[in-house]
Design an enzyme around this catalytic site. Structure first.
Site, PDB file in Angstrom:
ATOM      1  N   GLU A  64       0.845  -1.187   0.000  1.00  0.00           N
ATOM      2  CA  GLU A  64       0.000   0.000   0.000  1.00  0.00           C
ATOM      3  C   GLU A  64       0.884   1.242   0.000  1.00  0.00           C
ATOM      4  O   GLU A  64       1.138   1.832   1.034  1.00  0.00           O
ATOM      5  CB  GLU A  64      -0.944   0.031   1.217  1.00  0.00           C
ATOM      6  CG  GLU A  64      -2.192  -0.806   1.075  1.00  0.00           C
ATOM      7  CD  GLU A  64      -2.020  -2.253   1.529  1.00  0.00           C
ATOM      8  OE1 GLU A  64      -2.973  -3.022   1.429  1.00  0.00           O
ATOM      9  OE2 GLU A  64      -0.906  -2.602   1.979  1.00  0.00           O
ATOM     10  N   SER A  65       1.433   1.581  -1.166  1.00  0.00           N
ATOM     11  CA  SER A  65       2.169   2.831  -1.428  1.00  0.00           C
ATOM     12  C   SER A  65       3.679   2.752  -1.207  1.00  0.00           C
ATOM     13  O   SER A  65       4.304   1.833  -1.714  1.00  0.00           O
ATOM     14  CB  SER A  65       1.515   4.018  -0.728  1.00  0.00           C
ATOM     15  OG  SER A  65       0.169   4.145  -1.158  1.00  0.00           O
ATOM     16  N   CYS A  79      -1.932   3.867   1.613  1.00  0.00           N
ATOM     17  CA  CYS A  79      -3.330   4.027   1.214  1.00  0.00           C
ATOM     18  C   CYS A  79      -4.168   2.923   1.858  1.00  0.00           C
ATOM     19  O   CYS A  79      -3.739   2.254   2.788  1.00  0.00           O
ATOM     20  CB  CYS A  79      -3.443   3.998  -0.309  1.00  0.00           C
ATOM     21  SG  CYS A  79      -2.699   2.523  -1.044  1.00  0.00           S
ATOM     22  N   SER A 239       2.091   1.042  -8.678  1.00  0.00           N
ATOM     23  CA  SER A 239       2.898   1.932  -7.834  1.00  0.00           C
ATOM     24  C   SER A 239       4.291   2.063  -8.432  1.00  0.00           C
ATOM     25  O   SER A 239       4.811   1.117  -9.039  1.00  0.00           O
ATOM     26  CB  SER A 239       3.033   1.377  -6.410  1.00  0.00           C
ATOM     27  OG  SER A 239       1.829   1.509  -5.695  1.00  0.00           O
ATOM     28  N   HIS A 252       0.991   6.456  -7.440  1.00  0.00           N
ATOM     29  CA  HIS A 252       0.142   5.324  -7.044  1.00  0.00           C
ATOM     30  C   HIS A 252      -1.199   5.455  -7.747  1.00  0.00           C
ATOM     31  O   HIS A 252      -1.761   6.545  -7.812  1.00  0.00           O
ATOM     32  CB  HIS A 252      -0.028   5.277  -5.523  1.00  0.00           C
ATOM     33  CG  HIS A 252       1.286   5.231  -4.816  1.00  0.00           C
ATOM     34  ND1 HIS A 252       2.050   4.090  -4.764  1.00  0.00           N
ATOM     35  CD2 HIS A 252       2.005   6.195  -4.200  1.00  0.00           C
ATOM     36  CE1 HIS A 252       3.172   4.351  -4.128  1.00  0.00           C
ATOM     37  NE2 HIS A 252       3.177   5.628  -3.783  1.00  0.00           N
TER      38      HIS A 252
END
Length: 344
Positions: A64-65, A79, A239, A252
């Site tokens: 997540e990022s 995120c 990403s 992203h």
């Protein structure tokens, strides 16, 4: 009950440290082993999927990022339903083991698309600020929290900064004045967003599929001199981290229709060629062609944000609002929002 999609809007945390040992400061937080980094990320609830580094810093693409680790600075951007602020305590503890102490903190985010899906401490900005106040050391006594509004209820900018006395913007005069630019884009062009979906059973790993997306979408042309570490998720999403000397950039993408979102972030110097900043901005918005987006510029100088609208409005977007606020620990933050201009 409304069904939530994936939350594209990231939470971003930047922590600065200081120490007395020149040997430690040379490598500093980069001395942390991978197990320690993963322990920090476990608290946040994400993991590393790809990484690259140079002599200045290490850049990690996360599930997540992104995470960037410099000798005395860490930037984590996550995120989804991650619990980003829970990284503060373990990072402070690991830094103290290296002889480094926290001296400044900056937390920023936009407005969540699915706020009710967020876990503690991200259930509201008020809760986030309370959590930050309770977990930061007392020497970071110069604190400010603010929600910067816009004319669009879906876009507002949340900022919290804290610093000790010696690291206030007014007290420090770096040789180079840098800025951070954060762009949050929603309602992406559907045709362009489809480029961030993978074919079923394509037989590729995330790195290979990510490189193809970087080339296919034009992301690789945004800063041709950057080394890019990219990753494509299955069935969709993308990403990338770019490293160019001591500077990073990151993108992203959550391409699903109905809650499509893309972000771009970079750091630069106010002494950079203004035409180069304008070209970069133009390339970013043309990769995604969002219906709505915001640009947040953080800098101790007021110069950079003035070039944003000038670069973007000729391409067919209109600046709808512009707000500025001053933060003792970060300088000035300028928050601008744009929508597609009406056809005449």
């Amino acid at each position: 009950m409304a069904v939530s999609g994936f939350e594209g809007f990231e939470k971003r945390l930047e922590l600065h440290f200081f120490g007395d040992d020149p040997v430690v400061i040379d490598m500093g937080l980069r001395l942390l082993d991978f197990e320690s980094i993963q322990e920090v990320l476990d608290a946040v609830q994400c993991t590393v999927v790809s990484a690259v580094g140079n002599q200045y810093f290490d850049a990690y693409v996360l599930s997540e990022s992104s995470l960037f680790v410099y000798p005395t600075k860490v930037i984590i951007k996550t995120c989804g339903t991650t619990q980003l602020l829970k990284s503060i305590r373990p990072l402070m503890n690991y830094a103290q083991d290296l002889g480094l102490n926290l001296c400044a903190c900056r937390y920023t985010r936009g407005s969540f698309i699915f706020p009710k899906a967020q876990p503690f401490p991200h259930t509201s900005f008020k809760e986030e600020v309370i959590y930050l106040e309770e977990n930061l050391p007392i020497n970071l006594c110069y604190r400010k929290a603010s929600v910067m509004p816009s004319k669009m209820p879906s876009h507002s900018w949340h900022v919290f900064t804290a610093s000790d006395q010696t690291h206030l913007v007014a007290q420090t005069m770096p040789a180079e004045i840098t800025f951070t630019m954060e762009i949050c884009m929603t309602e992406l062009d559907r045709v362009l967003a489809r480029k961030f979906f993978r074919r079923a059973n394509d037989g590729k790993n995330g790195d290979t599929a990510g490189k193809e997306m970087t080339e296919l979408t034009g992301i690789g042309d945004i800063n041709p001199s950057a080394i890019i570490c990219d990753f494509a998720f299955d069935p969709c999403g993308y990403s990338m981290n770019g490293i160019d000397g001591d500077r990073y950039s990151t993108i992203h993408v959550t391409p699903e229709d109905g809650y499509s979102y893309a972000s771009f972030e970079c750091v630069g110097s106010i002494y950079d060629d203004h035409d180069d900043i304008a070209k970069m901005l133009k390339k970013v918005v043309q990769v995604f062609k969002p219906a709505t987006f915001s640009v947040s510029t953080t800098c101790s100088s007021h110069e950079v944000w003035t070039h944003v609208a000038r670069a973007i409005e000729p391409l067919g977007w209109k600046c709808r609002s512009c707000v500025m606020d001053e933060f003792p620990a970060a300088g000035s933050v300028v928050f601008q929002t744009f929508t597609v201009a009406r056809r005449k």
